[in-house]
Each structure stands twice: as structure tokens, then as C-alpha cells.
Enzyme design. Structure first.
Site, mmCIF file in Angstrom:
data_model
loop_
_atom_site.group_PDB
_atom_site.id
_atom_site.type_symbol
_atom_site.label_atom_id
_atom_site.label_comp_id
_atom_site.label_asym_id
_atom_site.label_seq_id
_atom_site.Cartn_x
_atom_site.Cartn_y
_atom_site.Cartn_z
ATOM 1 N N GLU A 1 -4.959 16.973 -11.320
ATOM 2 C CA GLU A 1 -5.385 17.383 -12.663
ATOM 3 C C GLU A 1 -6.897 17.607 -12.787
ATOM 4 O OE1 GLU A 1 -3.388 16.415 -16.888
ATOM 5 O OE2 GLU A 1 -4.166 14.689 -15.836
ATOM 6 N N LYS B 1 6.819 23.479 -13.518
ATOM 7 C CA LYS B 1 5.985 22.264 -13.440
ATOM 8 C C LYS B 1 5.535 22.034 -11.995
ATOM 9 C CE LYS B 1 4.903 17.691 -14.379
ATOM 10 N NZ LYS B 1 5.053 16.449 -15.054
ATOM 11 N N GLU C 1 9.589 20.049 -23.921
ATOM 12 C CA GLU C 1 8.783 20.223 -22.707
ATOM 13 C C GLU C 1 9.196 21.510 -21.979
ATOM 14 O OE1 GLU C 1 6.163 18.563 -21.861
ATOM 15 O OE2 GLU C 1 6.317 16.617 -22.865
ATOM 16 N N HIS D 1 0.159 18.680 -26.459
ATOM 17 C CA HIS D 1 0.090 17.221 -26.351
ATOM 18 C C HIS D 1 -1.132 16.605 -27.031
ATOM 19 C CE1 HIS D 1 3.369 17.856 -23.606
ATOM 20 N NE2 HIS D 1 3.517 16.568 -23.410
ATOM 21 N N ARG E 1 -3.662 21.865 -13.849
ATOM 22 C CA ARG E 1 -2.641 20.942 -14.359
ATOM 23 C C ARG E 1 -2.874 20.580 -15.825
ATOM 24 N NH1 ARG E 1 0.321 15.941 -11.266
ATOM 25 N NH2 ARG E 1 1.685 15.419 -12.982
ATOM 26 N N LYS F 1 2.879 11.578 -11.396
ATOM 27 C CA LYS F 1 2.105 10.663 -12.256
ATOM 28 C C LYS F 1 2.896 9.373 -12.392
ATOM 29 C CE LYS F 1 -0.748 13.637 -15.112
ATOM 30 N NZ LYS F 1 -1.022 14.151 -16.459
ATOM 31 N N ARG G 1 0.814 -1.238 0.000
ATOM 32 C CA ARG G 1 0.000 0.000 0.000
ATOM 33 C C ARG G 1 0.841 1.278 0.000
ATOM 34 N NH1 ARG G 1 -3.490 -2.928 3.651
ATOM 35 N NH2 ARG G 1 -5.104 -3.910 2.373
ATOM 36 N N ASN H 1 -0.873 20.011 -20.674
ATOM 37 C CA ASN H 1 -1.254 19.279 -21.881
ATOM 38 C C ASN H 1 -1.011 20.101 -23.151
ATOM 39 O OD1 ASN H 1 -2.263 16.811 -22.796
ATOM 40 N ND2 ASN H 1 -4.283 17.696 -23.169
ATOM 41 N N HIS I 1 0.393 13.953 -29.161
ATOM 42 C CA HIS I 1 0.174 12.519 -28.922
ATOM 43 C C HIS I 1 -0.361 11.828 -30.172
ATOM 44 C CE1 HIS I 1 -0.021 12.728 -24.258
ATOM 45 N NE2 HIS I 1 1.149 12.290 -24.666
ATOM 46 N N HIS J 1 9.184 11.447 -28.104
ATOM 47 C CA HIS J 1 8.038 12.167 -27.545
ATOM 48 C C HIS J 1 8.165 13.684 -27.736
ATOM 49 C CE1 HIS J 1 4.776 13.186 -24.826
ATOM 50 N NE2 HIS J 1 5.614 13.947 -24.126
HETATM 51 N N1 GLY Z 1 3.234 15.411 -18.154
HETATM 52 C C1 GLY Z 1 2.117 16.159 -17.794
HETATM 53 C C2 GLY Z 1 1.793 16.102 -16.345
HETATM 54 O O1 GLY Z 1 2.600 15.642 -15.561
HETATM 55 O O2 GLY Z 1 0.721 16.478 -15.958
#
Ligand code: GLY
Length: 350
Positions: free
Chosen positions: A222, A212, A172, A233, A226, A130, A108, A230, A237, A252
Site C-alpha cells: 500500500e 483486488k 465491496e 472507505h 493499493r 492484510k 516467525r 480505500n 469508516h 461494514h
Molecule cells: N481492504 C482494503 C485492502 O485490502 O487494501
């Protein structure tokens, strides 16, 4: 908010951090490449890091799988990891994402520290919590939000980047600059990627991580702000997926750079972004990232990829656009024709 710092002496600084955290057992996750090229930087210097149990998984995104994750869980379990243990993820985004998820779910949740080895992971993947794996043919389909205890950037990894990976991570950074300020944007457009000034790059990496982290701290899960990250992206993407489908994968950051170009064009057309700043940014991207090889026969496929973006809601594609540098417009909706126009714009300059 995790501790985040740049160092020239990785083993010393990380060793000291580990002493402070005093885990009962220490694990290091690497992929085959970082095992070969980077692990020695961690274990030199006679700290506790030299005794860490090393877990190795296959390199590249094709190994960001349930099988690799199970291998990490099994190695932790069979080597006595407890809730008081620590996992250090040494690698690019694949390792930090998968390792973060392994740590977040083992018993956990155990603590983990990210040591990113690519520019892309330094300024993006390793920061912000993330974590996840690819599943059922979909990228990052299973995962969770869980912040690392620390992000430690070894300056030496920055100095040894190849040109393509430098450019990939830099896209980025350019995105962060567009979200932040005119000053930061201008600094990024002045930077010479062919002859990098590493002192300047270091300070720009610090600023980029700061941007960031500020956004993530304001909206860790998000729900709103947040989504700004994007930018570039939604279209980016789709380029990445199309390239993969054609068997000609692109890095990427290159896809993000081309995506930024399209989305700034859309911002200039629909949300009041300065046409001059859009053209200047587009020129920088065309000069440094070249052209994406595609034609109008690909437009429908690209649009279908955009419709599958996990940030969409209620059948609409959610774009992040800009009203100006630092003026973020979330959840913008556009027609298919608008999107196709932006693809024309990218192709026209090719
Ligand atoms: N790579 C985008 C984020 O971490 O939200």
C-alpha cells in the site's frame, strides 16, 4: 500471488491442497459461529482435514483482540505446531485477519490458507495479505502484511448468505467494479440483489477477487495503487465509527456503500466523474442500502473520525476519488465544506 479458487467440494479440494503442501501438523481456526455452521463442510470426506486440531475463538469483531490472538498462539504451541505446520482460517474477516496474524508471527511465520465464509471476506478480507487485530480501542491497530498460501471459496457458503450479508459483501464488489471498467460497473448495477442469480454472482465474485488481487500484486504494501481500495472507505469508516459510538452498529458494507455515494459525489464535483454515472450509482445504493440515520449535528464528529484514518499523512485527509470508472485519483485533498456537501447530498436523497 496465492492460489485462489471456487469449489463446490470444499473438503475434497482443500484436502488435496493440504496433501500437496504436506504440513507436519494441521490446525483449523474457527469462531463459535463457523465452528457450529461451517466446520463440518471441511471435515467431511475422510481427508487429513478430519484430524486437524481445531482452535475456537469468540465470534464478532469484539473478539479480534490480543487475548484471542494469545489463545491461538498458545493452542499452536501446546499442540506441537512447528514452522512446517499449516493453519486454515475458516470464517469471516475477523477470523482470517486474526488467524493470518497469528500464523505470520508464530515461530516467525507459518503457512496459512484462508477459507472465507462471508461474501465480504471472499472478495476483500481474505485476499491481499492484510492481517491484524484491534488494539487500544482502535480497529486493526496492530498487524502485518502476509499473504496466505491460498484462498479457497466454498460456493455453498455463497448460496446460504442472508440478504444483509449479501448486500454487505456486494458493496465491496461494487467498489471493485468502479475501479475496473464500465462493463463491470454496468453488470453490477443490473444485478438484482432481491432475487440473486447465483451463477452470475459466482462469476462476479471471481472477477472481483481478480480486481483486488491485481491491485495487491501491483502494490502489496500500500505505497501507491493499493490506496485505490480505500474508495468509499474514508467516509464509510466514519459512518461505521459514528454508528458504533451511538450503540447502533451497521454492517461494514452498508457503511462502505454510503461512503461510496459521498465519494462519488465528490468525484463528480472535483475530479470529473460523470454526473450521470454518479446519479445511477447513487440510485442503486439508495434502493438497496437505504439511508444512514444521521443529521448535521453529526458532521463535526464524522469529520474528526475521517481525520483519524490511518491512511492520512501530514494532517490532511487522503481521499481516493475517481476521474471516471477505472480512472483512479489517489491522495486527493478536499476542504471541510466539500466533505460536508457530500454528507448533505447523502441526506437529501433519504
Ligand atoms: N481492504 C482494503 C485492502 O485490502 O487494501
Amino acid at each position: 500471488m496465492p492460489i485462489s479458487f471456487l469449489t463446490k467440494r470444499l473438503a475434497d479440494h482443500l484436502g488435496r491442497l493440504v496433501d500437496l503442501m504436506s504440513p507436519d501438523r494441521l490446525f483449523v481456526l474457527v469462531d463459535e459461529n463457523t465452528h457450529r455452521l461451517c466446520l463440518s463442510r471441511l471435515t467431511e470426506g475422510g481427508t487429513r482435514l478430519a484430524e486437524a486440531h481445531v482452535i475456537t475463538i469468540g465470534a464478532t469483531d469484539s473478539h479480534k483482540t490480543l487475548e484471542s490472538l494469545a489463545h491461538v498462539w498458545k493452542s499452536l504451541s501446546e499442540n506441537g505446531a512447528t514452522r512446517h505446520s499449516l493453519l486454515i482460517n475458516l470464517g469471516g474477516g475477523m477470523v482470517t485477519d486474526l488467524g493470518g496474524f497469528a500464523a505470520a508471527t508464530f515461530k516467525r511465520g507459518i503457512r496459512f490458507v484462508n477459507v472465507p465464509t462471508t461474501l465480504l471476506s471472499m472478495v476483500d478480507a481474505a485476499v491481499g495479505g492484510k492481517t491484524g487485530i484491534n488494539f487500544n480501542g482502535l480497529k486493526n491497530e496492530v498487524g502485518c502484511f502476509r499473504e496466505s498460501e491460498a484462498v479457497v471459496v466454498d460456493i455453498n457458503f455463497l448460496l446460504t448468505l442472508d440478504q444483509q450479508n449479501l448486500r454487505s459483501g456486494y458493496a465491496e464488489m461494487l467498489k471493485h467494479a468502479l475501479l475496473e471498467s464500465d462493463r463491470m460497473w454496468a453488470e453490477h448495477l443490473r444485478f438484482d440483489l432481491d432475487n440473486p442469480d447465483y451463477a452470475a454472482l459466482l462469476s462476479m465474485v471471481e472477477q472481483s477477487v481478480g480486481t483486488k488481487q491485481r491491485i495487491v500484486d501491483a502494490d502489496p504494501h500500500e505505497k501507491g495503487l493499493r490506496k485505490a481500495l480505500n474508495l468509499g472507505h474514508t467516509v464509510g469508516h466514519a459512518f461505521e465509527s459514528l454508528a458504533l459510538e451511538k450503540g447502533q452498529p451497521v454492517l461494514h458494507g452498508y457503511a462502505v456503500a454510503w461512503g461510496l455515494l459521498c465519494e462519488l459525489y465528490l468525484s463528480a464535483k472535483h475530479t470529473g466523474f460523470s454526473t450521470q454515472q454518479m446519479q445511477q450509482t447513487a440510485a442503486f445504493i439508495r434502493r438497496n442500502y437505504g439511508a444512514f440515520a444521521f443529521g448535521c449535528q453529526d458532521y463535526e464528529t464524522l469529520y474528526a473520525f475521517m481525520q483519524h484514518d490511518k491512511k492520512n499523512q501530514g494532517g490532511e485527509i487522503n481521499f481516493t476519488l475517481l476521474g471516471g470508472i477505472g480512472d483512479i485519483r489517489l491522495d486527493c485533498h478536499l476542504t471541510k465544506e466539500d466533505v460536508f456537501d457530500s454528507l448533505d447530498f447523502l441526506r437529501e436523497g433519504a
